[in-house]
Design an enzyme around this catalytic site. Sequence first.
Site, mmCIF file in Angstrom:
data_model
loop_
_atom_site.group_PDB
_atom_site.id
_atom_site.type_symbol
_atom_site.label_atom_id
_atom_site.label_comp_id
_atom_site.label_asym_id
_atom_site.label_seq_id
_atom_site.Cartn_x
_atom_site.Cartn_y
_atom_site.Cartn_z
ATOM 1 N N GLU A 1 0.829 -1.210 0.000
ATOM 2 C CA GLU A 1 0.000 0.000 0.000
ATOM 3 C C GLU A 1 0.862 1.259 0.000
ATOM 4 O O GLU A 1 1.840 1.366 0.724
ATOM 5 C CB GLU A 1 -0.898 -0.013 1.239
ATOM 6 C CG GLU A 1 -1.746 1.227 1.434
ATOM 7 C CD GLU A 1 -2.548 1.190 2.729
ATOM 8 O OE1 GLU A 1 -3.444 2.038 2.897
ATOM 9 O OE2 GLU A 1 -2.284 0.307 3.580
ATOM 10 N N LYS B 1 -9.281 2.780 -2.312
ATOM 11 C CA LYS B 1 -9.591 2.182 -1.009
ATOM 12 C C LYS B 1 -10.988 2.604 -0.568
ATOM 13 O O LYS B 1 -11.346 3.783 -0.627
ATOM 14 C CB LYS B 1 -8.545 2.640 0.007
ATOM 15 C CG LYS B 1 -8.583 1.954 1.350
ATOM 16 C CD LYS B 1 -7.375 2.404 2.182
ATOM 17 C CE LYS B 1 -7.270 1.673 3.497
ATOM 18 N NZ LYS B 1 -6.034 2.065 4.239
ATOM 19 N N CYS C 1 -5.553 -2.783 2.590
ATOM 20 C CA CYS C 1 -5.441 -2.821 4.051
ATOM 21 C C CYS C 1 -6.801 -2.876 4.759
ATOM 22 O O CYS C 1 -7.425 -3.917 4.843
ATOM 23 C CB CYS C 1 -4.605 -1.637 4.533
ATOM 24 S SG CYS C 1 -3.840 -1.933 6.162
ATOM 25 N N ILE D 1 17.974 -1.670 34.725
ATOM 26 C CA ILE D 1 17.603 -2.601 33.665
ATOM 27 C C ILE D 1 17.103 -1.877 32.415
ATOM 28 O O ILE D 1 17.329 -2.332 31.289
ATOM 29 C CB ILE D 1 16.568 -3.623 34.172
ATOM 30 C CG1 ILE D 1 16.426 -4.776 33.163
ATOM 31 C CG2 ILE D 1 15.235 -2.950 34.463
ATOM 32 C CD1 ILE D 1 15.648 -5.955 33.700
#
Length: 549
Positions: free
Chosen positions: A41, A114, A150, A303
Amino acid sequence: MKIAIAQLNPTVGDIKGNIELVRKTITNLEPEQPDLVIFPEMFLTGYPPGDLLERSWFIQRAEQGMIEVAKISKGCSCAILIGGVARSNQKFGRGLYNCAFGFYQGKEVYRQAKWLLPFYDVFDEVRYFDPAREVRLWDFKGERIGVSICEDAWNVLEFGGKYRYDFDPIGEQARQGATLFINIAASPFWLGKPELRLKLIKGHSLKHKKPFIFVNQVGGQDELIFDGRGFATNPQGGLAFFLPEFEERVFVFESEIFQREVATGEDIGSGIKDVYQALVLGIKDYLHKCGLKKAVIGLSGGIDSAVTACLAVAALGKENVLGVTMPSEFSSKGSVEDSRILANNLGIEFLIIPITPIYHCYLEALKGAFAGKGEDTTEENIQARIRGNILMAIANKFGYLVLTTGNKSELAVGYCTLYGDMSGGLAVLGDVPKMMVYQLAGYINREKEIIPMAIIKKPPSAELKPNQRDQDTLPPYEILDPILEHYIEEGLSPEEIVKKGFKKDVVDWVVSQVARMEYKRRQAPVVLRVTSRAFGTGRRFPIAARYRD
């Protein structure tokens, strides 16, 4: 019919470069002699181009690009199916279509706009496009091809569609006699999305008893990460093939492939591995598409910064990552040493820049203004802002991008410092809850210890005052994270969350903090998206407002 899928990584706005990708792909496919090559697309413009679509010069270049693709088709034996934009020429509306174009022997032989324009989450296509006015099939090489774009395939709520539209493009194509469905997409990744896509497309094939090809772009574009994962299903809803995740791939196959079933597709999503690969690709493409090569990261000995550094090395290479630790009088000796060990394990350049002298200069300069006031979070935030300034100075001097290291849990409740640890160009973990950060650390250490176990085991702390721990201020992350997931991603009310067994005072505090800290998040760097609802363009709440959820 021999078909090729071009699962490639376009760049938004780089129409010339995207055309060259088309040209190179077609040239490389010449020995295979496919009948049809399918691109994703809006491949010519890249997706999503945003307000570039409101610039006439951009539309003109896009139209010229389609002429160039037509010329490419003249010099080859195959047809090209590709996404782009076209003027709608409607009297009322936006004036543009999101289109699929078919080119063959130098001419445009097919065009389908579309139908379904998403207007939820990160999507805003009704801002730019008009919906299609007709469904057209493409008669090519003995097939009646129904091409959709889509969202056209997502008019099915039970498979994850956000809204029920009043039109079903796939159903209409089937009614008109389509023998093959093709969906070209720019469908961004979030954890769980690949499984939904597969279930959706398999459902269409099974319902209409026809094969279905799904072609998705791959690559990072700002906060969005596209995972590729093109595949095809057979008329029985079985998976005929699927392409790798998070990497470019051109795949050629004969239509006889629709008669086989290679896998159930139950393993098409792989949890924390997907998150890792998505973040690595997101970092890589964000820097490269912005014309940058190197990143700098503040290593705290915690972390979050350790995982961010590991992701950056995987994306950019160890030679392109700089780690900087900036200890203060409140930093533990272990934090500095743990950061050094991590940097050595990764092989990255490592700097130590103490901030204690700078911090005391600040306190002395503010002594008069702060007279009569005791110490509070102001002094803590000064340390974070000193560190942010140092990282930004290094980035300015050497052309690096600062990668911020805060996670989604912190960003949600504002446990972060504006203009401090929030300073930077890309929030790598901004959509990764704290407990998922630990999962990423485990994945990174799956073969050998890269992140020292001392970092993983130590209690989370900002180290901005003596003996500080995150849980002095926040609920335990084991409780905070699921509350945030229920509230932000699932959209549950506080009352509904309490009914799941959480304490009302904790839920009320979390929900209140999420609302109060909107002003911080509005000023945060771009957040790489890996969950179904990230902070950023997909979540739009007011700042100056009075409401209680």
